[in-house]
Design a protein around this motif. Structure first.
Motif, PDB file in Angstrom:
ATOM      1  N   LYS A  97       0.850  -1.195   0.000  1.00 59.23           N
ATOM      2  CA  LYS A  97       0.000   0.000   0.000  1.00 59.23           C
ATOM      3  C   LYS A  97       0.885   1.244   0.000  1.00 59.23           C
ATOM      4  O   LYS A  97       2.090   1.176   0.246  1.00 59.23           O
ATOM      5  CB  LYS A  97      -0.963   0.001   1.183  1.00 59.23           C
ATOM      6  CG  LYS A  97      -0.301   0.076   2.539  1.00 59.23           C
ATOM      7  CD  LYS A  97      -1.340   0.076   3.646  1.00 59.23           C
ATOM      8  CE  LYS A  97      -0.651   0.192   4.990  1.00 59.23           C
ATOM      9  NZ  LYS A  97      -1.578   0.254   6.098  1.00 59.23           N
ATOM     10  N   ARG A  98       0.279   2.354  -0.263  1.00 59.75           N
ATOM     11  CA  ARG A  98       0.992   3.628  -0.302  1.00 59.75           C
ATOM     12  C   ARG A  98       1.400   4.036   1.107  1.00 59.75           C
ATOM     13  O   ARG A  98       0.641   3.870   2.050  1.00 59.75           O
ATOM     14  CB  ARG A  98       0.087   4.693  -0.914  1.00 59.75           C
ATOM     15  CG  ARG A  98       0.759   6.010  -1.172  1.00 59.75           C
ATOM     16  CD  ARG A  98      -0.183   6.948  -1.870  1.00 59.75           C
ATOM     17  NE  ARG A  98      -0.574   6.365  -3.140  1.00 59.75           N
ATOM     18  CZ  ARG A  98      -0.284   6.886  -4.319  1.00 59.75           C
ATOM     19  NH1 ARG A  98       0.351   8.016  -4.390  1.00 59.75           N
ATOM     20  NH2 ARG A  98      -0.647   6.289  -5.430  1.00 59.75           N
ATOM     21  N   HIS A  99       2.601   4.567   1.240  1.00 63.80           N
ATOM     22  CA  HIS A  99       3.076   5.064   2.533  1.00 63.80           C
ATOM     23  C   HIS A  99       2.149   6.186   2.990  1.00 63.80           C
ATOM     24  O   HIS A  99       1.767   7.044   2.193  1.00 63.80           O
ATOM     25  CB  HIS A  99       4.522   5.570   2.378  1.00 63.80           C
ATOM     26  CG  HIS A  99       5.180   5.871   3.675  1.00 63.80           C
ATOM     27  ND1 HIS A  99       4.922   7.020   4.386  1.00 63.80           N
ATOM     28  CD2 HIS A  99       6.091   5.179   4.389  1.00 63.80           C
ATOM     29  CE1 HIS A  99       5.645   7.020   5.484  1.00 63.80           C
ATOM     30  NE2 HIS A  99       6.369   5.903   5.513  1.00 63.80           N
ATOM     31  N   LYS A 151       4.585   9.596   3.072  1.00 59.31           N
ATOM     32  CA  LYS A 151       5.487   9.773   1.922  1.00 59.31           C
ATOM     33  C   LYS A 151       4.844   9.074   0.731  1.00 59.31           C
ATOM     34  O   LYS A 151       5.159   7.935   0.422  1.00 59.31           O
ATOM     35  CB  LYS A 151       6.864   9.203   2.221  1.00 59.31           C
ATOM     36  CG  LYS A 151       7.538   9.871   3.409  1.00 59.31           C
ATOM     37  CD  LYS A 151       8.835   9.178   3.764  1.00 59.31           C
ATOM     38  CE  LYS A 151       9.414   9.800   5.025  1.00 59.31           C
ATOM     39  NZ  LYS A 151      10.497   9.013   5.573  1.00 59.31           N
ATOM     40  N   THR A 152       3.941   9.772   0.071  1.00 59.88           N
ATOM     41  CA  THR A 152       3.111   9.149  -0.956  1.00 59.88           C
ATOM     42  C   THR A 152       3.887   8.660  -2.175  1.00 59.88           C
ATOM     43  O   THR A 152       3.354   7.916  -2.982  1.00 59.88           O
ATOM     44  CB  THR A 152       1.995  10.112  -1.396  1.00 59.88           C
ATOM     45  OG1 THR A 152       2.588  11.335  -1.840  1.00 59.88           O
ATOM     46  CG2 THR A 152       1.041  10.405  -0.247  1.00 59.88           C
ATOM     47  N   TYR A 153       5.138   9.037  -2.304  1.00 64.34           N
ATOM     48  CA  TYR A 153       5.970   8.551  -3.403  1.00 64.34           C
ATOM     49  C   TYR A 153       6.596   7.188  -3.073  1.00 64.34           C
ATOM     50  O   TYR A 153       7.282   6.600  -3.894  1.00 64.34           O
ATOM     51  CB  TYR A 153       7.069   9.574  -3.742  1.00 64.34           C
ATOM     52  CG  TYR A 153       7.933   9.956  -2.559  1.00 64.34           C
ATOM     53  CD1 TYR A 153       9.093   9.257  -2.267  1.00 64.34           C
ATOM     54  CD2 TYR A 153       7.572  11.014  -1.724  1.00 64.34           C
ATOM     55  CE1 TYR A 153       9.878   9.584  -1.184  1.00 64.34           C
ATOM     56  CE2 TYR A 153       8.352  11.357  -0.639  1.00 64.34           C
ATOM     57  CZ  TYR A 153       9.501  10.642  -0.368  1.00 64.34           C
ATOM     58  OH  TYR A 153      10.267  10.980   0.716  1.00 64.34           O
TER      59      TYR A 153
END
Length: 116
Positions: free
Chosen positions: A19-21, A24-26
């Motif tokens: 899943k996305r952090h 820190k979406t990158y």
């Protein structure tokens, strides 16, 4: 390590495992249970160990609440394959025990990342 084990380590993870952090979406994060499942699938249940040493877990004030920040040293061993990997992990949580568990989980996933 045999190529067969390397191939198993590098198989795609299940969709639920990544899943996305949250901040820190990158970056992506891998669910810790997926890491444990992969180690069990590749090396066998009971064939690997993970040992931790808790370095610190200190309270600090974040905005208007007290949280705990942990630092943990972890060692992943798979004796049959001569694997010995050490890494540090950390976590911040409202609960001291959960901060320590999170630090251990962080260290385990960092150790496992060296395997693929």
């Amino acid at each position: 390590m045999k190529q067969e084990l390397i191939n198993k380590l590098n198989e795609p993870l299940p969709e639920w495992a990544i899943k996305r952090h949250p901040s820190k979406t990158y970056l992506s994060v891998i669910h810790p249970m997926a890491v444990i499942d992969r180690l069990n699938d590749v090396f066998g249940v009971g064939s690997w160990t993970f040992e931790t040493s808790f370095i610190s877990c200190k309270p600090f004030t974040q905005k208007d609440r007290t949280v705990f920040m942990s630092a943990v040293h972890g060692t992943l061993k798979v004796p049959e394959h001569g694997i010995h990997i050490e890494q540090y992990g950390g976590s911040t949580n409202d609960d001291e025990g959960d901060a320590l568990k999170g630090g251990a989980t962080d260290a385990l996933t960092k150790c496992a990342s060296y395997l693929g």
